[in-house]
Design a protein around this motif. Sequence first.
Motif, PDB file in Angstrom:
ATOM      1  N   HIS A   4       0.833  -1.200   0.000  1.00 34.98           N
ATOM      2  CA  HIS A   4       0.000   0.000   0.000  1.00 34.98           C
ATOM      3  C   HIS A   4       0.869   1.252   0.000  1.00 34.98           C
ATOM      4  O   HIS A   4       1.962   1.266   0.557  1.00 34.98           O
ATOM      5  CB  HIS A   4      -0.920   0.024   1.214  1.00 34.98           C
ATOM      6  N   THR A   5       0.347   2.305  -0.598  1.00 35.68           N
ATOM      7  CA  THR A   5       1.037   3.588  -0.583  1.00 35.68           C
ATOM      8  C   THR A   5       1.027   4.119   0.841  1.00 35.68           C
ATOM      9  O   THR A   5      -0.039   4.264   1.445  1.00 35.68           O
ATOM     10  CB  THR A   5       0.347   4.594  -1.526  1.00 35.68           C
ATOM     11  N   PRO A   6       2.188   4.414   1.385  1.00 34.39           N
ATOM     12  CA  PRO A   6       2.255   4.854   2.783  1.00 34.39           C
ATOM     13  C   PRO A   6       1.571   6.192   3.024  1.00 34.39           C
ATOM     14  O   PRO A   6       1.518   7.047   2.135  1.00 34.39           O
ATOM     15  CB  PRO A   6       3.761   4.982   3.039  1.00 34.39           C
ATOM     16  N   VAL A   7       1.074   6.362   4.232  1.00 34.92           N
ATOM     17  CA  VAL A   7       0.546   7.630   4.708  1.00 34.92           C
ATOM     18  C   VAL A   7       1.539   8.133   5.750  1.00 34.92           C
ATOM     19  O   VAL A   7       1.825   7.430   6.726  1.00 34.92           O
ATOM     20  CB  VAL A   7      -0.849   7.444   5.345  1.00 34.92           C
ATOM     21  N   ASN A   8       2.087   9.332   5.531  1.00 32.28           N
ATOM     22  CA  ASN A   8       3.011   9.912   6.502  1.00 32.28           C
ATOM     23  C   ASN A   8       3.120  11.407   6.254  1.00 32.28           C
ATOM     24  O   ASN A   8       2.816  11.892   5.162  1.00 32.28           O
ATOM     25  CB  ASN A   8       4.386   9.237   6.457  1.00 32.28           C
ATOM     26  N   SER A   9       3.531  12.137   7.260  1.00 26.76           N
ATOM     27  CA  SER A   9       3.600  13.600   7.142  1.00 26.76           C
ATOM     28  C   SER A   9       4.732  14.073   6.255  1.00 26.76           C
ATOM     29  O   SER A   9       4.738  15.212   5.802  1.00 26.76           O
ATOM     30  CB  SER A   9       3.702  14.249   8.526  1.00 26.76           C
ATOM     31  N   ALA A  10       5.701  13.215   5.980  1.00 23.58           N
ATOM     32  CA  ALA A  10       6.796  13.587   5.082  1.00 23.58           C
ATOM     33  C   ALA A  10       6.373  13.437   3.625  1.00 23.58           C
ATOM     34  O   ALA A  10       7.097  13.828   2.721  1.00 23.58           O
ATOM     35  CB  ALA A  10       8.010  12.715   5.343  1.00 23.58           C
TER      36      ALA A  10
END
Length: 186
Positions: free
Chosen positions: A176-182
């Motif tokens: 899955h495509t990651p979710v992160n603030s960067a």
Amino acid sequence: LAFEGPLTAETESILDSLENAGEQAAFFISGDVSEWRSTLRRILGEGHTIGLYAPGEYASVDELLSALRAQNDALCEVLHTRARLVWMPGSRSLTQEQRDALIGAGYRLWEDNLDPRADERSAYSVRANVRTILQSMERNAVVRLLSNEASVEALPGILSDLSRTRHDIQVIREWHTPVNSAQEMR
């Protein structure tokens, strides 16, 4: 749904709630896993995802990679598998060098975008926060929970609310495509 931090006595109750609802979650673990062998096997055996939780700041890229390698070695000793997913709160503060090193080592960075503050609130407040925040979200949400009493008590209600409002619960997987603030999507 993502549970972060060390496994606790409450983790089994969380797994029971997930099993009763027919749902899966991701467990981003930290700390000594040797005393949690059967719980880790259950997590993996029931189809949940296991990742590594890396809180805090590290003095160098080598220190960060060494800490993750040590966690992964301990995990591999129990499950004979390694985790590629890493939960890094505040990933935006990572330098480009750190992100490149993590990605180069095969890790994918995740963090929450819905935090009901399960570490500071009652079960009622945790459930209410999830419900309120989800109503305003227009994209996929990664809900941060802990293996603690508030999450144990709130989880059946959260699962019921999600089902009733027709929200799909998808377990985080390596592809899955990651979710992160960067906004690191590699």
